[in-house]
Design an enzyme around this catalytic site. Structure first.
Site, PDB file in Angstrom:
ATOM      1  N   GLY A   1     -68.007 -47.292  50.332  1.00  0.00           N
ATOM      2  CA  GLY A   1     -66.735 -47.988  50.191  1.00  0.00           C
ATOM      3  C   GLY A   1     -66.098 -47.641  48.861  1.00  0.00           C
ATOM      4  N   LYS A   2     -64.874 -47.989  48.678  1.00  0.00           N
ATOM      5  CA  LYS A   2     -64.199 -47.811  47.389  1.00  0.00           C
ATOM      6  C   LYS A   2     -62.970 -48.698  47.374  1.00  0.00           C
ATOM      7  CE  LYS A   2     -64.765 -45.254  43.649  1.00  0.00           C
ATOM      8  NZ  LYS A   2     -66.020 -44.748  43.096  1.00  0.00           N
TER       9      LYS A   2
END
Ligand code: NAD
Length: 416
Positions: A105-106
């Site tokens: 994720g980011k």
């Protein structure tokens, strides 16, 4: 959901090469080249001047097949959904190479934190968390620091989340201050991983880390910790550059004195016990190991032909342009890729999450020993694949990662 941005396209290019060598079936190929979830939120903040500003924030969960999404949150004026999505994909491959039970994720917020007060930053952080609260959590998505965010921002995230769920929940975020459930060894972890990767690469190439001559670009968290730990392992750090300049001493830099100089001057430039040098001069030094640990896109076709190191260990994310990487590979220079070389940070974030959920904390030695084990395991898996398929380590690292995520995707099957 289609992504056409340049950063995501670069990620796809690396993915495609490895997926082709794996003969990846087209269905899994399609799944692994699409982000699972992209969230865009508007975050209104009452600024100190009495005006309301609205900031755009993103959180992308690229793939959660192996476990909760994991990845940092950056605050920067240039944040785009394209960049955040590509970074979330890279986190997916990095976690898979590191063999930790996390997806990728980011997050990012388009803002200029250098022009915001502490109160404005806290308000923005808390509102962003409130906007994405249903999507994050210890079992769902666990953010961490990235560009322009730090342990204080993580503390605000943890507190906001805890207020919403009604109890203290430390495992929602990693990179926290120690007193809030952070892990011993986290600060040094990425540098420690770089040191281990360098040592393993040297052993494979037939030279000893003891006495090896090393040049490092960048003297921030990754560069300075790598320098210290490599020196402790017996290497000689002959050159370091940063945003303002560089320093060279053929018989080895005095790192303690250099760190004290940087504390006072905010740069290595002008350090008295060394000669000045530029990034290009650093890249061209006759050293055993070159560690780019500053920014992306630093090794290009402009400077790659002058590189004389035996091995490049990518402390930074994306420091080598694809054409330069090809050139180095053809010249027989080994490149230990970012998703392997700097995975010590996320591996220790995993240890922090484990300790938080356990409610029991390890000693620094235990953290370091476990990191040593995980880094060596990851390095050997990548090296074995590189040898088997006769490919460079970057392609091999992608192959290891894609193969692991694809295998779990197949076993889990299709829910429809
Ligand atoms: P940082 O901000 O602490 O340090 C960056 C360093 O790069 C500074 O010393 C800065 O002066 C130097 N620098 C900036 N511009 C430069 C230039 N033009 N030439 C030479 N040096 C320059 O950042 P960091 O946390 O050390 O991260 C460095 C890289 O490592 C980034 O690519 C980051 O994404 C990656 N990374 C960091 C971690 C981590 O745990 N901190 C983990 C994985 C990857």
């Amino acid at each position: 959901m289609t992504i056409h941005g340049p950063v995501f396209s670069a990620m796809l290019q690396e993915f495609d090469g490895a997926a082709r060598l794996l003969n990846l079936e087209s269905g899994i190929w399609k799944i692994l080249t699409h982000p699972k979830r992209q969230i865009t939120v508007s975050c209104p903040v009452l600024m100190d001047n009495g005006e309301i500003e609205v900031f755009t924030g993103y959180r992308v969960q690229y793939n959660i097949t192996l476990g909760p999404a994991k990845g940092g949150i950056r605050y920067h004026p240039d944040v785009t959904l394209d960049e955040v999505t590509a970074l979330a994909a890279w986190m997916t491959w990095k976690c898979a190479v590191a063999h930790i039970p996390f997806g990728g994720g980011k997050g990012g917020i388009i803002c200029d934190p250098t022009r915001m007060s502490r109160r404005e930053l806290e308000a923005l952080t808390r509102r962003y968390v409130a906007e994405i609260i249903d999507a994050i959590g210890p079992e769902k998505d666990v953010p961490a620091p990235d560009v322009n965010t730090n342990d204080q921002v993580m503390a605000w995230i943890m507190d906001t989340y805890s207020m919403h769920v009604g109890h203290t929940e430390t495992a929602v975020v990693t990179g926290k201050p120690l007193e809030l459930g952070g892990s011993l060894g986290r600060k040094e972890a990425t540098g420690r991983g770089v040191m281990i990767a360098t040592r393993e690469a040297a052993t494979h190439l037939g030279f000893d880390i003891k006495g090896a001559r090393i040049a490092i670009q960048g003297f921030g968290n990754v560069g300075s910790m790598s320098a210290r730990l490599l020196q402790e392992a017996g290497a000689t750090i002959v050159a370091i550059t940063d945003w303002k300049g560089g320093v060279y001493n053929a018989s080895g830099l005095d790192l303690a004195a250099l760190s004290e100089y940087v504390r006072q001057h905010n740069t290595v430039a002008g350090f008295p016990q060394a000669e000045a040098l530029t990034n290009d001069q650093l890249f061209a030094l006759e050293v055993d190991v070159l560690v780019p640990a500053a920014l992306e896109n630093q090794i290009t076709m402009e400077n790659a032909p002058s590189i004389r190191a035996k091995v490049i260990v990518e402390g930074a994310n994306g420091p080598t342009r694809p054409d330069a990487h090809m050139h180095l590979h053809e010249r027989g220079i080994m490149v230990v890729p970012d998703i392997l070389a700097n995975s010590g940070g996320v591996t220790t974030s995993y240890f922090e999450w484990v300790q938080n959920r356990y409610g029991y904390f390890w000693t620094e030695q235990e953290v370091n020993d476990r990191l040593e084990h995980k880094m060596c395991e990851a390095f050997n898996a990548v090296l074995k694949t590189a040898t088997k398929f006769n490919v460079d380590l970057r392609t091999a690292a992608y192959m290891v990662a894609i193969d692991r995520v694809a295998a779990v995707t197949r076993v889990r099957g299709m829910y429809a």
